[in-house]
Every structure is written in structure tokens, then in C-alpha cells.
Write a protein that holds these residues in place. Structure first.
Motif, PDB file in Angstrom:
ATOM      1  N   ALA A 129      -1.921   6.811   0.221  1.00 52.41           N
ATOM      2  CA  ALA A 129      -2.662   7.093  -1.015  1.00 52.41           C
ATOM      3  C   ALA A 129      -2.630   8.592  -1.321  1.00 52.41           C
ATOM      4  N   LYS A 130      -2.888   9.396  -0.282  1.00 50.83           N
ATOM      5  CA  LYS A 130      -2.871  10.861  -0.462  1.00 50.83           C
ATOM      6  C   LYS A 130      -1.513  11.327  -0.950  1.00 50.83           C
ATOM      7  N   LEU A 134      -3.655  10.108  -4.666  1.00 47.89           N
ATOM      8  CA  LEU A 134      -4.976   9.464  -4.783  1.00 47.89           C
ATOM      9  C   LEU A 134      -5.859   9.948  -3.644  1.00 47.89           C
ATOM     10  N   HIS A 135      -7.011  10.488  -3.963  1.00 42.96           N
ATOM     11  CA  HIS A 135      -7.918  10.897  -2.898  1.00 42.96           C
ATOM     12  C   HIS A 135      -9.058   9.892  -2.815  1.00 42.96           C
ATOM     13  N   LEU A 136      -8.979   9.027  -1.824  1.00 42.83           N
ATOM     14  CA  LEU A 136     -10.026   8.009  -1.663  1.00 42.83           C
ATOM     15  C   LEU A 136     -11.305   8.692  -1.180  1.00 42.83           C
ATOM     16  N   LEU A 250     -11.954   4.068  -3.901  1.00 44.37           N
ATOM     17  CA  LEU A 250     -12.222   4.432  -5.301  1.00 44.37           C
ATOM     18  C   LEU A 250     -12.499   3.134  -6.047  1.00 44.37           C
ATOM     19  N   CYS A 256      -6.547   0.087  -6.310  1.00 41.57           N
ATOM     20  CA  CYS A 256      -6.257   1.416  -6.882  1.00 41.57           C
ATOM     21  C   CYS A 256      -4.983   1.975  -6.267  1.00 41.57           C
ATOM     22  N   VAL A 257      -4.688   1.593  -5.026  1.00 43.66           N
ATOM     23  CA  VAL A 257      -3.467   2.113  -4.375  1.00 43.66           C
ATOM     24  C   VAL A 257      -2.224   1.416  -4.935  1.00 43.66           C
ATOM     25  N   LYS A 260      -1.554   2.658  -8.401  1.00 41.25           N
ATOM     26  CA  LYS A 260      -0.953   4.008  -8.407  1.00 41.25           C
ATOM     27  C   LYS A 260       0.510   3.952  -7.944  1.00 41.25           C
TER      28      LYS A 260
END
Ligand SMILES: Cc1cc2nc3c(=O)[nH]c(=O)nc-3n(C[C@H](O)[C@H](O)[C@H](O)COP(=O)(O)OP(=O)(O)OC[C@H]3O[C@@H](n4cnc5c(N)ncnc54)[C@H](O)[C@@H]3O)c2cc1C
Length: 515
Positions: A129-130, A134-136, A250, A256-257, A260
Motif C-alpha cells: 500500500a505504501k 496509500l498510507h493506511l 482507510l 482501498c488497496v 489503488k
């Protein structure tokens, strides 16, 4: 709530009971002596049965060659495609959208989950994710329980002695935590994985089994009697030690992952990502794996040098030819729980006291506040509040999901039970969304993790068996990512004709990563 009142609430039913089954609108049996047909019909269980009985299907000559075919576009397939960036791959997903069990929906721009809920800081999935931007965010709150009309925060920590049960029952909860903490789950993994969790919980107050009859189905698809004692002990220790403070997410849950991943890859690799493409057969030979799929009413075969099966094993067992008998049986032994996911959309604030709220004894197990991790961000003023209800069914109840009316009635029952939990819940949502999946979650039953999975997931010469059900001990998105990472290394070796691919796969499968 009276049925007439319920009629005013819009209930939207989506998803498919046979969604995991490769027959929905796609398996095309060829009647003996007839030319290859390409007509695609709606779901037909008679065809499903023909598949089980070994009917032969259209397999036209290959019209495309690729190095890597990825079958199934959930977390596993999408992350594999991401790891294969720059290589020659083709991703085939039967649904019209990617995401599988980690798929987010939105209501007027507010995301919510239709499955996979949260991740863990620094897990394989969190790292991915990072990497894609994406920052969970941390969940920062131990789980409460709502039972007997009482909200108890921090169930397994400070709340333990306040649970709304008799003195003897509360003492039994305390004793359970003390005994569980004394167990060495890693050392006794095989022994614990050979028996049901009720062999342990049965020695304590029945409310303890009742609590795990909510937590288990929601997290690993199985009620306590079907749960391996191994995952029961591991997760109980994790909750009692407060290790759930590493959870991150999130809005949209782990959807969300996947959302994205699609957003990041589509612009560059859109042509390689086929949604609405149902794979009906995977036939390995010496130099290629022939993957036949149905897309836009055409039956197409692609010849791949390697194939990565990211489908759940009950599908994989049906579409891959030439599986050793023992392996096919191991795949078929795996069990998957049906899960209707219910999202209730309110036009006013209703509940902000806990992220994941356990409600034992109801037809739903827990509910999640969709925007929990962003709720206190400066300037955040949501128009709606979305609560996500988890309500895993028993396998014998799967057929409930077949009819829309039954689904709507079930959603109404969940709403009624929710409204009865606490006085402040007596509000009607403006809309209910029910996303049904007939075979959503691999069940963590005895023997699956230490024995069955290892047989089911062994790679063939040119085929790797991914999906989170190759990992464990419960169905986790991070396991899907970890296994796909290994699959990418495995494919490099096979494509380069280098030795060591089988050993690499074996090492990845047998790695115990969750302690
Ligand atoms: C209700 C629920 C809650 C969960 N909560 C969590 C959680 O909080 N945290 C967590 O980490 N995990 C959670 N999980 C588990 C997590 O969702 C899964 O481990 C993960 O999404 C699995 O991803 P996957 O890609 O391995 O498999 P899947 O999501 O099963 O993807 C397989 C894909 O293959 C496709 N497919 C099937 N047959 C074919 C075919 N013949 N041809 C082409 N495509 C095909 C399917 O449509 C699907 O998109 C939860 C699961 C559920 C159901």
C-alpha cells in the motif's frame, strides 16, 4: 420494525452466490460433435454440475502468447500483476470489476468495504500500500463488545471484568485469558491444528464460545466448533495481549488497496487487465499452459509460459487439468463460508464509540465504522455515516443468498437486531447495500493450515497456486500479497530455466509469518 416501514428503506442487493464458481455465465459445454459455441447464458447450476462431472469445454487454438497468465483479479492477482510490472503478463478476472473479496464501494463519494476490513502495520499488504502511495491509518482502539444491552469497551483488556455477565461467567472469562496466555501456540502448532477450538472453549462459561461464535465467522469463516484450536489460541493471545493496536486501514477496508492498485496500473497496463473474462480451463503441456477464457461472448485461448492461479482452490480444482489426484482432493476439501456483507448508510451520526464492535448472539457478528481512521481529521465533515455489518452464514445457509427477497429480508433482520442493541441505535438508515458472496472466506478448520494447504498449493512445472488460501492460518490479504511476491520470484526462475523454483515455492508456503 414492521415490513411496511422496512419497505421505505432502499435495499440494494449486489454480488452473486455463484460468484466464486467458474460456471456463472461462462462454462460452455460442447455437446458431442457440435461446433464450438460462444453463447453466454446466465448462471446455470446444471452446467455447474456438468463441470463437476468432467464435461469437456471449448478449447480453441491459442491466438495470443504471453509469458505470464494471471487468473483471478483479487488482492493476489492484482499484486502479482504489480510485481510483474515491465514483464509480459495478462490478468483475467471473471467479474466486471477487480478486487475479489477486497472490493470497495462508495456512497456519494464515501468509501466503504464489501469484505476485507483491515490490515496490520508493516504487513506485506501495508508495505505494498505504501509503495503505491496509500498510507493506511492506525485504528488505535481495542474492540468493544455490545451484549445484554451494554457497551463494554476494550473487551479483552480493561473491559474484561465489566462484561455484562454473572460473576461466575466473568471469572470464567478471566480464567480463560490466564490459561490461554500460558499456551505455546508455535510449539504446539500441529497438535492444536488437529482439534476444534471448542475442545478448549468448552471448559469455560458458554458465553465464551458465544463470543468466539461471533469473532471466528467474521475473521476466519468458521464457528467455534469448526475452528482449528490453533487459530483460536493465536487470535485469543493476540487480543488479550493488546496486539490489535497494530491494525491499520482507510475507508473502503482493504478494498482501498485493490482500488489503488487498479488506479495505478490501468493507465499503463490497461490492455493487459481483462475484467469480465472467466477462465474455463487451464491445460499445461511441455512448453506452455493453455488458458481458455470467455470474454465478451467469445471463447479465447492464450498460451502462457507460466500461469499463476489466484482463484480460490474450489475454483482452481475445477479448471486446472492434470492435477495430481491427492492435490485435487486437498483443494476440494477446503471449505468456504458464505458472507452477505451489509452496509447501512445513515444521513446523520449514529455511532462513534468503537471501530470493530462485537455483538455476539445476533445474525450479524460485528459492525465497523467505515470512516473510523479519518473521523477526527481536521476539516472532515462527512455527510453520511456508513456502518459495515459482517454476517457470515453457516455453509448450510448458503442458499439464503440465492433470492433477492431473502437477502432483503435478511438485511431487515440485521437492522432490527442492530436497532435493539442500544437505545441510541433506533434510527433508520436511508439505504442498505447487501453484497453477497456465496463462497467468500476460506474457513480455518482443523488440519487446513498445517496439512491440507501444503498439499493443495504445491506448484506444478509451469503453474503456481496463489490466492490467500495458499497461506493462512486465516484468510488474510497480506498472505495473498506475500504469496504473490513469492510467485513473482518463482516465475522469474521458471522463465529463465533456472533451478530452484519448486524449493522457493515450498519455502514460501511453509513460512510461518504471523508470530
Ligand atoms: C467478509 C470478509 C472479511 C475479511 N476481512 C479481512 C480483514 O479484515 N483483513 C484481511 O487481511 N483479510 C480479510 N478477509 C480476507 C481477504 O479478503 C482475502 O484474504 C483476500 O481478499 C483474498 O484475495 P485473493 O486475491 O487471494 O482472493 P479473492 O479475493 O477470492 O480473489 C479471487 C478472484 O478470482 C476471481 N475468479 C474466480 N474464478 C475465476 C475464473 N474462473 N476466471 C477468472 N477469475 C476468477 C474472483 O472473481 C476474484 O476476483 C476478509 C474476507 C471476507 C470475505
Amino acid at each position: 420494525m414492521s415490513p411496511s416501514r422496512r419497505d421505505f428503506i432502499k435495499i440494494v442487493v449486489a454480488g452473486s452466490v455463484a460468484a466464486g464458481c467458474p460456471v456463472d455465465k461462462a462454462l460452455l459445454p460442447i455437446p458431442e460433435g457440435k461446433p464450438v459455441g460462444a453463447k453466454v447464458e446466465g448462471e446455470q447450476f446444471s452446467i455447474c454440475h456438468q463441470v463437476r462431472e468432467g464435461h469437456s469445454f471449448a478449447k480453441p487454438d491459442a491466438t495470443r502468447k504471453v509469458d505470464i497468465a494471471i487468473i483471478g483479479g483479487g488482492v493476489a492477482g492484482l499484486s502479482a500483476a504489480y510485481f510483474f510490472r515491465g514483464k509480459d503478463w495478462l490478468l483475467l478476472e471473471k467479474d466486471e470489476h477487480f478486487g475479489g473479496n477486497a472490493y470497495q464501494e462508495e456512497y456519494e463519494g464515501q468509501a466503504f468495504s464489501t469484505g476485507s476490513a483491515y490490515d496490520f502495520r508493516n504487513s506485506y499488504c501495508d508495505q505494498l500500500a505504501k509503495e503505491i502511495g496509500l498510507h493506511l491509518l492506525p485504528i488505535d482502539m481495542p474492540d468493544p463488545t455490545i451484549d445484554n444491552g451494554v457497551y463494554t469497551p476494550d473487551t479483552w483488556g480493561s473491559g474484561l471484568l465489566n462484561l455484562p455477565y454473572s460473576k461466575a461467567t466473568v471469572a470464567s472469562f478471566k480464567k480463560f485469558t490466564e490459561d490461554i496466555l500460558k499456551m505455546d501456540a508455535r510449539k504446539n502448532m500441529t497438535e492444536l491444528d488437529s482439534k476444534p477450538f471448542t475442545d478448549i472453549t468448552g471448559a469455560y462459561a458458554p458465553e465464551i464460545t458465544k463470543w468466539w461464535d461471533a469473532y471466528g465467522p467474521s475473521n476466519w469463516g468458521a464457528f467455534t466448533a469448526d475452528t482449528t484450536a490453533f487459530i483460536g489460541v493465536v487470535d485469543a493471545q493476540y487480543l488479550i495481549r493488546g496486539e490489535d493496536n497494530t491494525r491499520v486501514i482507510l475507508p473502503g477496508g482493504l478494498g482501498c488497496v485493490t482500488h489503488k492498485l487498479v488506479e495505478v496500473m490501468k493507465p499503463k497496463y490497461g490492455e493487459r487487465m481483462l475484467a469480465g473474462a472467466t477462465v474455463v480451463s487451464v491445460v499445461p503441456d511441455k512448453d506452455f499452459v493453455r488458458v481458455t477464457y470467455v470474454h465478451e461472448e467469445k471463447v479465447i485461448t492464450v498460451a502462457a509460459k507460466v500461469a499463476l492461479l489466484c482463484t480460490p482452490k474450489f475454483v482452481t480444482a475445477r479448471i486446472v487439468a492434470g492435477l495430481p489426484n491427492e492435490q485435487k482432493q486437498a483443494m476440494q476439501r477446503m471449505r468456504y463460508a458464505p458472507v452477505p456483507m451489509i452496509n447501512m448508510i445513515f444521513d446523520r451520526p449514529i455511532y462513534r464509540k468503537g471501530y470493530d464492535n462485537w455483538c455476539p448472539g445476533n445474525s450479524f457478528t460485528d459492525f465497523i465504522v467505515a470512516d473510523w481512521t479519518i473521523r477526527n481529521q481536521p476539516g472532515y465533515k462527512p455527510k453520511y455515516e456508513v456502518l459495515t455489518f459482517y454476517s457470515t452464514l453457516r455453509e448450510s445457509e448458503r442458499s439464503l443468498l440465492l433470492g433477492e427477497d431473502d437477502c432483503k429480508a435478511f438485511a431487515g433482520k440485521v437492522l432490527k437486531e442492530f436497532q435493539g442493541l442500544l437505545p441510541e441505535f433506533n434510527l433508520d438508515p436511508i439505504e442498505i447495500r447487501l453484497y453477497r458472496r456465496g463462497h467468500a472466506m476460506m474457513m480455518a478448520v482443523p488440519g487446513q493450515y498445517t496439512k491440507n494447504r501444503m498439499i493443495a498449493s504445491r506448484p506444478m512445472d509451469r503453474i503456481f497456486f496463489g490466492n490467500s488460501d495458499s497461506g493462512g492460518p486465516e484468510s488474510l490479504s497480506t498472505e495473498a500479497v506475500r504469496i504473490s511476491n513469492a510467485a513473482a520470484e518463482w516465475a522469474e526462475l521458471v522463465l529463465a530455466g533456472k533451478p530452484g523454483a519448486a524449493e522457493l515455492a515450498q519455502k514460501a508456503l511453509s513460512a510461518v509469518t504471523f508470530f
